[in-house]
Design a protein around this motif. Structure first.
Motif, PDB file in Angstrom:
ATOM      1  N   TYR A 157     -21.293 -23.957  56.100  1.00 24.74           N
ATOM      2  CA  TYR A 157     -19.935 -23.443  56.345  1.00 24.74           C
ATOM      3  C   TYR A 157     -19.477 -23.768  57.762  1.00 24.74           C
ATOM      4  CZ  TYR A 157     -20.832 -20.541  52.223  1.00 24.74           C
ATOM      5  OH  TYR A 157     -21.132 -20.095  50.963  1.00 24.74           O
TER       6      TYR A 157
ATOM      7  N   HIS B 255     -17.053 -19.485  47.277  1.00 21.10           N
ATOM      8  CA  HIS B 255     -17.161 -19.611  48.732  1.00 21.10           C
ATOM      9  C   HIS B 255     -15.889 -19.163  49.439  1.00 21.10           C
ATOM     10  CE1 HIS B 255     -20.870 -21.668  47.901  1.00 21.10           C
ATOM     11  NE2 HIS B 255     -20.221 -22.407  47.028  1.00 21.10           N
TER      12      HIS B 255
ATOM     13  N   ALA C 183     -22.974 -20.812  59.770  1.00 23.71           N
ATOM     14  CA  ALA C 183     -23.472 -19.976  58.674  1.00 23.71           C
ATOM     15  C   ALA C 183     -23.898 -20.890  57.529  1.00 23.71           C
ATOM     16  CB  ALA C 183     -22.390 -19.011  58.202  1.00 23.71           C
TER      17      ALA C 183
ATOM     18  N   LEU D 170     -25.663 -20.771  53.503  1.00 25.53           N
ATOM     19  CA  LEU D 170     -26.180 -20.070  52.327  1.00 25.53           C
ATOM     20  C   LEU D 170     -27.175 -20.992  51.634  1.00 25.53           C
ATOM     21  CD1 LEU D 170     -26.117 -17.883  50.038  1.00 25.53           C
ATOM     22  CD2 LEU D 170     -24.160 -19.107  49.103  1.00 25.53           C
TER      23      LEU D 170
ATOM     24  N   HIS E 207     -29.619 -21.245  48.397  1.00 26.23           N
ATOM     25  CA  HIS E 207     -29.914 -20.543  47.139  1.00 26.23           C
ATOM     26  C   HIS E 207     -30.625 -21.443  46.148  1.00 26.23           C
ATOM     27  CE1 HIS E 207     -26.807 -22.279  44.468  1.00 26.23           C
ATOM     28  NE2 HIS E 207     -26.024 -22.329  45.522  1.00 26.23           N
TER      29      HIS E 207
ATOM     30  N   HIS F 288     -26.526 -16.760  43.774  1.00 19.33           N
ATOM     31  CA  HIS F 288     -25.673 -16.701  44.963  1.00 19.33           C
ATOM     32  C   HIS F 288     -25.685 -15.325  45.627  1.00 19.33           C
ATOM     33  CE1 HIS F 288     -24.105 -20.362  43.118  1.00 19.33           C
ATOM     34  NE2 HIS F 288     -23.594 -20.676  44.285  1.00 19.33           N
ATOM     35  N   THR F 289     -26.409 -14.367  45.059  1.00 16.65           N
ATOM     36  CA  THR F 289     -26.432 -13.008  45.628  1.00 16.65           C
ATOM     37  C   THR F 289     -27.883 -12.578  45.880  1.00 16.65           C
ATOM     38  OG1 THR F 289     -26.256 -12.091  43.374  1.00 16.65           O
ATOM     39  CG2 THR F 289     -24.205 -12.333  44.639  1.00 16.65           C
TER      40      THR F 289
ATOM     41  N   ALA G 216     -30.366 -15.300  47.041  1.00 16.25           N
ATOM     42  CA  ALA G 216     -29.939 -16.197  48.126  1.00 16.25           C
ATOM     43  C   ALA G 216     -30.488 -15.761  49.483  1.00 16.25           C
ATOM     44  CB  ALA G 216     -28.417 -16.237  48.185  1.00 16.25           C
TER      45      ALA G 216
ATOM     46  N   TRP H  75     -29.374 -16.138  53.652  1.00 16.96           N
ATOM     47  CA  TRP H  75     -28.342 -16.535  54.607  1.00 16.96           C
ATOM     48  C   TRP H  75     -28.966 -16.864  55.950  1.00 16.96           C
ATOM     49  CZ3 TRP H  75     -23.175 -17.238  53.717  1.00 16.96           C
ATOM     50  CH2 TRP H  75     -22.676 -16.780  52.497  1.00 16.96           C
TER      51      TRP H  75
ATOM     52  N   GLU I 238     -24.406 -15.719  60.070  1.00 23.42           N
ATOM     53  CA  GLU I 238     -23.405 -14.813  59.509  1.00 23.42           C
ATOM     54  C   GLU I 238     -23.510 -14.762  57.981  1.00 23.42           C
ATOM     55  OE1 GLU I 238     -18.518 -14.386  59.750  1.00 23.42           O
ATOM     56  OE2 GLU I 238     -19.538 -16.054  60.736  1.00 23.42           O
ATOM     57  N   VAL I 239     -23.396 -13.546  57.425  1.00 25.60           N
ATOM     58  CA  VAL I 239     -23.381 -13.367  55.970  1.00 25.60           C
ATOM     59  C   VAL I 239     -21.926 -13.266  55.531  1.00 25.60           C
ATOM     60  CG1 VAL I 239     -24.072 -11.907  54.049  1.00 25.60           C
ATOM     61  CG2 VAL I 239     -25.616 -12.203  56.005  1.00 25.60           C
TER      62      VAL I 239
END
Ligand code: ZN
Length: 129
Positions: free
Chosen positions: A20, A56, A85, A87, A89, A99-100, A103, A105, A108-109
């Motif tokens: 990101y 996203h 940041a 992610l 996964h 994705h939750t 995952a 991070w 930053e989340v």
């Protein structure tokens, strides 16, 4: 390792790292990181740059990579993300979980739009999710 744990790991087909960036400065860092990944990890597939897409909530691109690259790419991202940041996964066929709860991070989340993520994957491969 128990049999159950081994089975759970076997469900992982491959991994995504979503890179990101929040502004022009971070976009430059993301571009540099992208060039380095392309040069160092030819087995990693770089996705397109996206303003914002699917679950996203920030502009990003995706790195899709095979399981055997994880022990190399994960620490490399730790050392080279330069404040971005990320992610990371697994893809187990359960996009919402992947994705939750599944995952990891870096930094930053960010929020994830759960309504865009099916519980189970349909057969079509969705690009860059
Ligand atoms: Zn993904």
């Amino acid at each position: 390792m128990t049999g159950e744990a081994a089975a759970a790991i076997g469900a992982i087909k491959d991994y995504h790292a979503h890179i990101y960036y929040a502004d022009d400065g971070q976009r430059e860092i993301a571009a540099r990181l992208r060039e380095q990944v392309a040069a160092l990890f030819p087995a990693a597939k770089l996705g397109r740059w996206h303003a914002m897409i699917g679950p996203h909530t920030r502009a990003m691109y995706q790195i899709a990579f095979p399981r055997d690259l994880l022990p190399l790419l994960l620490p490399w991202l730790m050392l080279n993300r330069d404040g971005l940041a990320i992610l990371l996964h697994p893809n187990t066929g359960r996009p919402r979980d992947d994705h939750t709860r599944n995952a990891v991070w870096f930094g930053e989340v960010l929020p994830v739009k759960l309504e865009t993520l099916p519980e189970e994957e349909d057969d079509e491969d969705d690009a860059d999710a």
